[in-house]
Design a protein around this motif. Structure first.
Motif, PDB file in Angstrom:
ATOM      1  N   LEU A   1      41.222  31.735  42.130  1.00  0.00           N
ATOM      2  CA  LEU A   1      40.281  32.839  41.944  1.00  0.00           C
ATOM      3  C   LEU A   1      38.821  32.411  42.004  1.00  0.00           C
ATOM      4  O   LEU A   1      37.952  33.222  42.336  1.00  0.00           O
ATOM      5  CB  LEU A   1      40.555  33.544  40.616  1.00  0.00           C
ATOM      6  N   GLU A   2      38.526  31.155  41.696  1.00  0.00           N
ATOM      7  CA  GLU A   2      37.116  30.743  41.705  1.00  0.00           C
ATOM      8  C   GLU A   2      36.464  30.948  43.068  1.00  0.00           C
ATOM      9  O   GLU A   2      35.413  31.611  43.155  1.00  0.00           O
ATOM     10  CB  GLU A   2      36.967  29.286  41.261  1.00  0.00           C
TER      11      GLU A   2
ATOM     12  N   VAL B   1      39.809  38.860  34.387  1.00  0.00           N
ATOM     13  CA  VAL B   1      38.459  38.759  34.929  1.00  0.00           C
ATOM     14  C   VAL B   1      37.699  40.016  34.515  1.00  0.00           C
ATOM     15  O   VAL B   1      38.094  41.130  34.853  1.00  0.00           O
ATOM     16  CB  VAL B   1      38.460  38.635  36.461  1.00  0.00           C
TER      17      VAL B   1
ATOM     18  N   LEU C   1      36.051  34.752  43.763  1.00  0.00           N
ATOM     19  CA  LEU C   1      34.968  35.387  43.015  1.00  0.00           C
ATOM     20  C   LEU C   1      33.600  34.966  43.535  1.00  0.00           C
ATOM     21  O   LEU C   1      32.676  35.790  43.614  1.00  0.00           O
ATOM     22  CB  LEU C   1      35.104  35.055  41.530  1.00  0.00           C
ATOM     23  N   ARG C   2      33.454  33.702  43.874  1.00  0.00           N
ATOM     24  CA  ARG C   2      32.152  33.245  44.392  1.00  0.00           C
ATOM     25  C   ARG C   2      31.865  33.882  45.754  1.00  0.00           C
ATOM     26  O   ARG C   2      30.713  34.260  46.042  1.00  0.00           O
ATOM     27  CB  ARG C   2      32.127  31.723  44.479  1.00  0.00           C
TER      28      ARG C   2
ATOM     29  N   LEU D   1      40.774  27.822  36.053  1.00  0.00           N
ATOM     30  CA  LEU D   1      41.613  29.017  35.955  1.00  0.00           C
ATOM     31  C   LEU D   1      42.946  28.780  36.652  1.00  0.00           C
ATOM     32  O   LEU D   1      43.001  28.129  37.704  1.00  0.00           O
ATOM     33  CB  LEU D   1      40.932  30.213  36.628  1.00  0.00           C
TER      34      LEU D   1
ATOM     35  N   LEU E   1      34.968  30.131  35.304  1.00  0.00           N
ATOM     36  CA  LEU E   1      35.772  30.071  36.528  1.00  0.00           C
ATOM     37  C   LEU E   1      36.502  28.752  36.703  1.00  0.00           C
ATOM     38  O   LEU E   1      37.517  28.691  37.407  1.00  0.00           O
ATOM     39  CB  LEU E   1      34.876  30.304  37.761  1.00  0.00           C
ATOM     40  N   GLU E   2      36.005  27.699  36.079  1.00  0.00           N
ATOM     41  CA  GLU E   2      36.613  26.384  36.274  1.00  0.00           C
ATOM     42  C   GLU E   2      37.946  26.294  35.527  1.00  0.00           C
ATOM     43  O   GLU E   2      38.075  26.717  34.373  1.00  0.00           O
ATOM     44  CB  GLU E   2      35.685  25.271  35.773  1.00  0.00           C
TER      45      GLU E   2
ATOM     46  N   GLU F   1      33.158  37.212  33.788  1.00  0.00           N
ATOM     47  CA  GLU F   1      33.751  36.271  32.831  1.00  0.00           C
ATOM     48  C   GLU F   1      35.256  36.227  33.062  1.00  0.00           C
ATOM     49  O   GLU F   1      35.918  37.268  33.095  1.00  0.00           O
ATOM     50  CB  GLU F   1      33.462  36.707  31.401  1.00  0.00           C
ATOM     51  N   ALA F   2      35.796  35.027  33.245  1.00  0.00           N
ATOM     52  CA  ALA F   2      37.229  34.878  33.503  1.00  0.00           C
ATOM     53  C   ALA F   2      37.858  33.986  32.446  1.00  0.00           C
ATOM     54  O   ALA F   2      37.213  33.081  31.902  1.00  0.00           O
ATOM     55  CB  ALA F   2      37.454  34.285  34.892  1.00  0.00           C
TER      56      ALA F   2
ATOM     57  N   LEU G   1      28.293  33.918  36.646  1.00  0.00           N
ATOM     58  CA  LEU G   1      29.739  33.719  36.716  1.00  0.00           C
ATOM     59  C   LEU G   1      30.126  32.692  35.661  1.00  0.00           C
ATOM     60  O   LEU G   1      29.663  31.554  35.700  1.00  0.00           O
ATOM     61  CB  LEU G   1      30.155  33.221  38.106  1.00  0.00           C
TER      62      LEU G   1
END
Length: 380
Positions: free
Chosen positions: A243-244, A314, A247-248, A270, A267-268, A304-305, A264
């Protein structure tokens, strides 16, 4: 004056002043038992895997839910059993519908309450048979009223779903016809625009107008694409999706004014979601575009994830004005929008894609101001 639904229900169970008096007397002796009943109630839920999954907020929220149940018991026995009581219970029922609580768990939960209250009645009125009989009868009636109200809210939802399905069917037929018919004239305009650009020369004013035509063509094609996506079932290219980068990429593709900051977070690390990376990217492009427009001309957007149990959540939130409470219940329906220039397709498409991924999306107002949308996707 016409009889209300609650008045009809009370007449049906033969509710009367004697029942109210019996419940008030029972309330006085049952209050010390509320804590124990809430313990029994949630111990039963936590011991059953299916019921445990229905807990909103997970097991970590059980302490808060026990307090809420005690407040529910207090109003159940203390009254007053008026129209405000009915509306309060309807709101609880609608929340059960909102979190998709299966009806059989609702019936089972009510049975636990019924059994525990009868146990209190039997012990407290052991040597007072008339009071025991009156309390038993009143408790049975009020719990029957509670069940009737809960079922009423489920019926409301069923009727709303049927009406929504009918509207979507009509909408789909209309879109399928109009969408394809509009693509042909738009294609002709696009071809003519290409030819005109090559013959325009150095007239900057004319070039500016051609650019505006090109931009609006893109908008029109985008709307038609969203309309067609609403009615077609594009197959999912299922795979494990990190997902990172999704999303980016979504954040980079959304235009935003200089005064809007986008952050963001989380994200790391996930876990991978399961689904179609391109369609999931579309979900977050739509949500971020809405959030940026709500926060403009100067504000903030935050993504925010976090990992959840068997899922990833997310949240996309903004500092804008939030969503009007009158619109919230229909927020994800096609053609419902709160934006001045919105077409009401973005969130409907988001919901469709998320649900095809076996996920959920929910709106939650932020404290103070702004909107917050939470997407939950399965990881296994």
């Amino acid at each position: 004056m016409d009889e209300t639904l609650f008045g009809e229900l009370k007449r049906y169970v033969e509710w009367g002043p004697d029942d109210e008096e019996a419940l008030r007397r029972l309330h006085a002796v049952a209050v010390p038992e509320f804590g124990r009943i809430s313990e029994v109630f949630y111990d039963r839920i936590l011991s059953h895997a299916g019921a445990r999954q229905s807990l909103t907020g997970g097991e970590s929220q059980v302490g808060h839910l026990k307090i809420t149940l005690q407040a529910w018991l207090d109003r159940l026995l203390a009254g007053p059993w008026d129209e405000a009581y009915f509306e309060l219970r309807c709101r609880i029922g609608r929340y059960h519908v909102h979190i998709a609580l299966p009806q059989h768990y609702m019936f089972g939960a009510m049975n636990v309450i019924r059994r525990e209250l009868n146990d209190v009645i039997d012990r407290r009125y052991l040597h007072d048979p008339p009071s025991l009989a009156a309390a038993r009868q009143a408790a049975g009636k009020v719990l029957d009223l509670e069940l009737a109200i809960m079922l009423h809210t489920y019926r409301e939802d069923l009727l709303a779903q049927a009406a929504r399905a009918e509207r979507l069917s009509t909408f789909g037929q209309l879109v399928g016809s109009i969408g394809h018919d509009l693509r042909n004239p738009l294609g002709v305009i696009e071809t003519s625009l290409y030819i005109l650009r090559g013959r325009m020369g150095e007239d900057e004013r004319a070039k500016k107008h051609l650019d505006r035509i090109g931009d609006q063509l893109g908008v029109a094609n985008g709307i038609i694409g969203n309309l067609l996506d609403m009615i077609r079932n594009r197959p999912l290219a299922r795979a494990r999706v990190a997902l990172e980068p999704v999303l980016r990429a979504a954040e980079e593709s959304v235009k935003r004014p200089p005064g809007v900051e986008v952050r963001l977070d989380g994200l790391e690390g996930l876990p991978d979601a399961l689904g179609d990376a391109l369609q999931l990217r579309q979900v977050f492009v739509n949500l971020l575009d809405n959030a940026v427009q709500a926060a403009a001309p100067a504000g903030s957007v935050r993504v925010e994830a976090r990992a959840a149990d068997g899922a990833v959540e997310v949240a996309v939130e903004d500092s804008g004005p939030g969503v009007d409470p009158n619109v919230r219940r229909r927020l994800f329906e096609p053609l419902i929008t709160t934006r001045e220039k919105g077409n009401g397709l973005g969130l409907a498409l988001v919901k469709r894609i998320v649900e095809r991924h076996a996920g959920t999306i929910a709106y939650a107002p932020r404290d103070g101001a702004g909107a917050r949308f939470v997407v939950t996707l399965p990881t296994r």
